[in-house]
Write a protein that holds these residues in place. Structure first.
Motif, PDB file in Angstrom:
ATOM      1  N   ARG A  29       0.767  -1.241   0.116  1.00  0.00           N
ATOM      2  CA  ARG A  29       0.124  -0.169  -0.045  1.00  0.00           C
ATOM      3  C   ARG A  29       0.990   1.249  -0.150  1.00  0.00           C
ATOM      4  O   ARG A  29       1.727   1.236   0.847  1.00  0.00           O
ATOM      5  CB  ARG A  29      -0.871   0.029   1.257  1.00  0.00           C
ATOM      6  CG  ARG A  29      -1.886   1.065   1.192  1.00  0.00           C
ATOM      7  CD  ARG A  29      -1.826   1.904   2.436  1.00  0.00           C
ATOM      8  NE  ARG A  29      -2.748   3.119   2.337  1.00  0.00           N
ATOM      9  CZ  ARG A  29      -3.473   3.917   3.279  1.00  0.00           C
ATOM     10  NH1 ARG A  29      -3.365   3.389   4.489  1.00  0.00           N
ATOM     11  NH2 ARG A  29      -4.130   4.676   2.896  1.00  0.00           N
ATOM     12  N   VAL A  30       0.552   2.202  -1.028  1.00  0.00           N
ATOM     13  CA  VAL A  30       1.452   3.374  -0.949  1.00  0.00           C
ATOM     14  C   VAL A  30       0.489   4.570  -0.190  1.00  0.00           C
ATOM     15  O   VAL A  30      -0.382   4.840  -0.869  1.00  0.00           O
ATOM     16  CB  VAL A  30       1.554   3.644  -2.608  1.00  0.00           C
ATOM     17  CG1 VAL A  30       2.220   5.154  -2.361  1.00  0.00           C
ATOM     18  CG2 VAL A  30       2.625   2.862  -3.235  1.00  0.00           C
ATOM     19  N   SER A  31       1.101   4.775   0.800  1.00  0.00           N
ATOM     20  CA  SER A  31      -0.053   5.658   1.713  1.00  0.00           C
ATOM     21  C   SER A  31       0.299   7.103   1.308  1.00  0.00           C
ATOM     22  O   SER A  31       1.631   7.774   1.805  1.00  0.00           O
ATOM     23  CB  SER A  31       0.584   5.478   3.287  1.00  0.00           C
ATOM     24  OG  SER A  31       0.399   3.999   3.527  1.00  0.00           O
ATOM     25  N   LEU A  32      -0.443   7.729   0.501  1.00  0.00           N
ATOM     26  CA  LEU A  32      -0.416   9.296   0.114  1.00  0.00           C
ATOM     27  C   LEU A  32      -1.485  10.011   0.763  1.00  0.00           C
ATOM     28  O   LEU A  32      -2.648   9.676   0.966  1.00  0.00           O
ATOM     29  CB  LEU A  32      -0.595   9.302  -1.340  1.00  0.00           C
ATOM     30  CG  LEU A  32       0.487   8.456  -2.122  1.00  0.00           C
ATOM     31  CD1 LEU A  32       0.112   8.496  -3.719  1.00  0.00           C
ATOM     32  CD2 LEU A  32       1.619   9.160  -1.961  1.00  0.00           C
ATOM     33  N   SER A  33      -1.139  11.324   1.011  1.00  0.00           N
ATOM     34  CA  SER A  33      -2.147  12.115   1.613  1.00  0.00           C
ATOM     35  C   SER A  33      -3.149  12.723   0.504  1.00  0.00           C
ATOM     36  O   SER A  33      -3.234  13.931   0.195  1.00  0.00           O
ATOM     37  CB  SER A  33      -1.685  13.371   2.378  1.00  0.00           C
ATOM     38  OG  SER A  33      -0.901  12.735   3.376  1.00  0.00           O
ATOM     39  N   GLU A  34      -3.708  11.902  -0.355  1.00  0.00           N
ATOM     40  CA  GLU A  34      -4.626  12.170  -1.404  1.00  0.00           C
ATOM     41  C   GLU A  34      -5.634  11.330  -1.498  1.00  0.00           C
ATOM     42  O   GLU A  34      -6.083  10.677  -0.449  1.00  0.00           O
ATOM     43  CB  GLU A  34      -3.424  12.048  -2.758  1.00  0.00           C
ATOM     44  CG  GLU A  34      -2.534  12.671  -2.674  1.00  0.00           C
ATOM     45  CD  GLU A  34      -1.546  12.331  -3.985  1.00  0.00           C
ATOM     46  OE1 GLU A  34      -2.063  11.829  -4.738  1.00  0.00           O
ATOM     47  OE2 GLU A  34      -0.230  12.774  -3.922  1.00  0.00           O
ATOM     48  N   GLU A  35      -6.687  11.299  -2.380  1.00  0.00           N
ATOM     49  CA  GLU A  35      -7.501  10.572  -2.526  1.00  0.00           C
ATOM     50  C   GLU A  35      -7.160   9.039  -2.676  1.00  0.00           C
ATOM     51  O   GLU A  35      -6.134   8.638  -3.435  1.00  0.00           O
ATOM     52  CB  GLU A  35      -8.451  10.787  -3.974  1.00  0.00           C
ATOM     53  CG  GLU A  35      -9.366  12.014  -3.584  1.00  0.00           C
ATOM     54  CD  GLU A  35     -10.219  11.961  -2.580  1.00  0.00           C
ATOM     55  OE1 GLU A  35     -10.896  11.079  -2.324  1.00  0.00           O
ATOM     56  OE2 GLU A  35     -10.586  12.996  -2.093  1.00  0.00           O
TER      57      GLU A  35
END
Length: 627
Positions: A267-273
């Protein structure tokens, strides 16, 4: 022991999550997590659909209470009615009773060893005798075993998900803030699973610090092997942030472990949708997996290399390269008009490669690299350039090295290319900096091989890694991910004295330069700008995360060298503040607490005022340091 020079996936058991099989010979699975309120069935279903349509193979939902756990039944039913059989994963913190409920409705339940039975972290230095410590383990077992029995009955998988930011005070008291403590926090639970013969398990160890994350996962794999365990692994860099920084940081950490053959779901955890995470994860998995079935690389590991806790390869200093110096950045400027362009002072390359064309005017304080033949012709007529311009030689020109007098000479080498000649050359020319290139299908392993050969031979010439890509300006994200994934293992293994990214395409020079500095910062090797440790958000987030990140970024963009944590809630917030200079953490609906390191200095500030309070805290701390 991982084979550094051969790519193949680590052998694991198979974990069954609903109709999905994970680990063993199954594909590396891609997943994301909703950011909606888990009590809002329609919102969760809509967001889960977007994740699934983007290619997500598992969907995780925050489950902070029994109401949310119970509502997983409605969310699941709605998705199944729409024809989706994608497994749902419940994310549980602080309340073991919630995990029991979630296990009845989700295909997998994630629990956090740091707060499953142990209380929330208070940063108190507690002391335990061996007997007291053993009693605490018994408390975990007494609570964990009934949960495993429910999971066995319902066919529910379990993720033991350790976060560096939420280690318990108990673990911290005995092991400190170390990879060993992170691993032991996980192993306590895995040993109970083994005693209960519960094998439907996945493990994750995450940190916002890529070095800690990689070292901890490597150590966990070794510890599991020592205890006869081979569970699949979920990979991720937690609180990676947003935009380019989040993508590069994730690719450095995840890409390093994938290169080692470690990882069964990511899982690539991004502060995005949430759906924006999926194509990034897919591109990363596909890029690294393409190394499979490569030609053998006949190399051996240097005796002094420590895979679990690498220390920087010993090198001597050549000008500003090697030794204790931070890794340098070399950039190509083959077109004369690009030689004098500087887009940002902190992102200015240390050396510019100019091929055979020397500009009439050299920028003061800049260093240049020139093809050796052109250098020989030019230095005779312009001897004053010798303190700013340095020659570069292909390996076929080794005999000409002695003809040139220069403080530093660059020599391009590829592993196995007449090694007797280049090893002898390096012994006699300490002024040579190696530029390590590769055209091998598994170029990371090939580049590792050259450095391990030099190390084994006792050679201490610095090494700069050069990577070549072919991307257009529209493919900047692919360039960034590939560069970060290729450099990740070489940086985490502490082999890097410099980086040189090249691209055959119309990608702007400033984007290439920024990527080089970005990957060095992501590996904690060189700081060139403020780092934002921001979580991706979830149903626990207590304020408008993305708007807040944008405001803080804009207000602090001229600050250099700071690490600012921006956390939606307290699950990892206080813990991650130990790795940040300042922290902004959701404390309640519309309320924020501020941290200096791991010390909470202001509590329950109204969200509308919190960013200004943070800036005031940063300014006041800076002024105190200057006094």
């Amino acid at each position: 022991m991982t084979d550094l020079f051969s790519f193949h996936r680590r052998a694991t058991s198979t974990t069954v999550i609903g109709k999905l099989c994970l680990g063993s010979d199954h594909p590396i699975r891609i997943q994301s997590m909703t950011t909606t309120d888990t009590n809002d069935t329609n919102a969760c279903v809509e967001q889960a659909e977007r994740i699934i349509r983007a290619g997500g193979e598992l969907v995780r939902l925050t489950t902070q209470g029994k109401r949310e756990a119970e509502n997983l039944r409605n969310i699941s039913a709605a998705l199944r009615q729409k024809g989706y059989d994608t497994p749902l994963v419940a994310d549980v913190h602080f309340n073991a009773n919630v995990a029991d409920v979630a296990a009845r409705y989700a295909e997998k339940v994630r629990i956090n060893p740091g707060n499953y039975v142990d209380p929330g972290r208070t940063f108190k230095q507690l002391e335990y005798t061996d007997e007291e410590y053993a009693e605490e383990i018994k408390k975990i077992e007494a609570r964990f075993v009934p949960f495993l029995r429910i999971c066995r009955e319902k066919g529910t998988a379990v993720r033991i998900g350790v976060n560096h930011g939420s280690l318990s005070d108990r673990i911290m008291s005995r092991y400190g803030d170390t990879p060993e403590g992170i691993v032991e926090s996980c192993m306590e639970f895995l040993r109970i699973c083994r005693r209960e013969a519960f094998e439907n398990v996945v493990i994750s160890i995450k940190a916002s610090n890529t070095v800690v994350m990689v070292q901890s996962v490597r150590l966990l794999v070794q510890q599991m092997e020592a205890e006869g365990m081979c569970y699949p692994l979920h990979l991720g860099v937690t609180e990676a942030g947003e935009g380019e920084d989040g993508r590069i940081k994730s690719a450095v950490g995840i890409g390093t472990l994938l290169a080692d053959g470690i990882g069964d779901t990511i899982r690539v955890s991004l502060s995005e949708e949430p759906e924006a995470e999926i194509p990034v994860a897919r591109a990363l998995v596909d890029y690294v997996s393409a190394r499979a079935h490569h030609l053998p690389i006949p190399a051996t590991t240097a005796p002094d290399f420590h895979f679990l806790a690498p220390e920087r390869r010993p090198t001597h200093t050549v000008l500003n390269i090697g030794g204790e110096q931070v890794p340098v950045v070399i950039a190509s400027r083959m077109k004369p008009e690009g030689v004098h362009i500087v887009t940002h002072a902190d992102l200015t390359p240390d050396y510019l490669y100019i091929g055979s064309h020397l500009p009439e005017r050299l920028s003061e304080g800049r260093r240049y690299i020139m093809d050796y033949e052109a250098y020989l012709q030019t230095v005779g007529t312009r001897p004053q350039i010798s303190n700013q311009v340095y020659p570069i030689f292909p390996h076929t020109a080794i005999p000409f090295l002695s003809l040139v007098q220069a403080d530093v000479k660059f020599l391009v080498l590829q592993y196995g290319a007449n090694s007797d000649e280049y090893l002898a050359c390096l012994r006699h020319h300490p002024e040579v900096v190696v530029v390590c290139m590769s055209t091998h299908k598994n170029k990371v392993a090939d580049q590792r091989a050259l450095v391990h050969e030099l190390w084994t031979e006792g050679l201490t010439n610095p090494v700069v890694f050069a990577q070549m890509y072919r991307h257009s300006a529209r493919e900047k994200e692919a360039f960034q991910l590939e560069a970060a994934a290729d450099m990740g293992p070489l940086m985490i293994d502490a082999l890097t004295d410099g980086i040189w990214l090249m691209n055959d395409g119309d990608l702007p020079n400033e984007d290439i330069d920024a990527t080089a500095f970005g990957v060095l910062q992501a590996a904690r090797l060189r700081t060139s700008k403020t780092e934002y440790i921001s979580c991706p958000g979830c149903g626990r987030t207590l304020y408008d995360l993305r708007t807040t990140i944008a405001r803080i970024r804009e207000a602090t963009r001229e600050m250099k060298g700071l690490k600012i944590g921006i956390m939606g809630c307290i699950v990892n917030g206080p813990g991650e503040m130990a790795d940040a200079d300042f922290g902004y953490v959701g404390a309640g609906p519309g309320k924020v607490s501020l941290y200096r390191k791991k010390e909470c200095v202001e509590r329950n500030i109204d969200e509308k005022d919190a960013v200004e309070h943070l800036l005031r805290l940063i300014r006041s701390s800076s002024e105190k340091e200057k006094r």
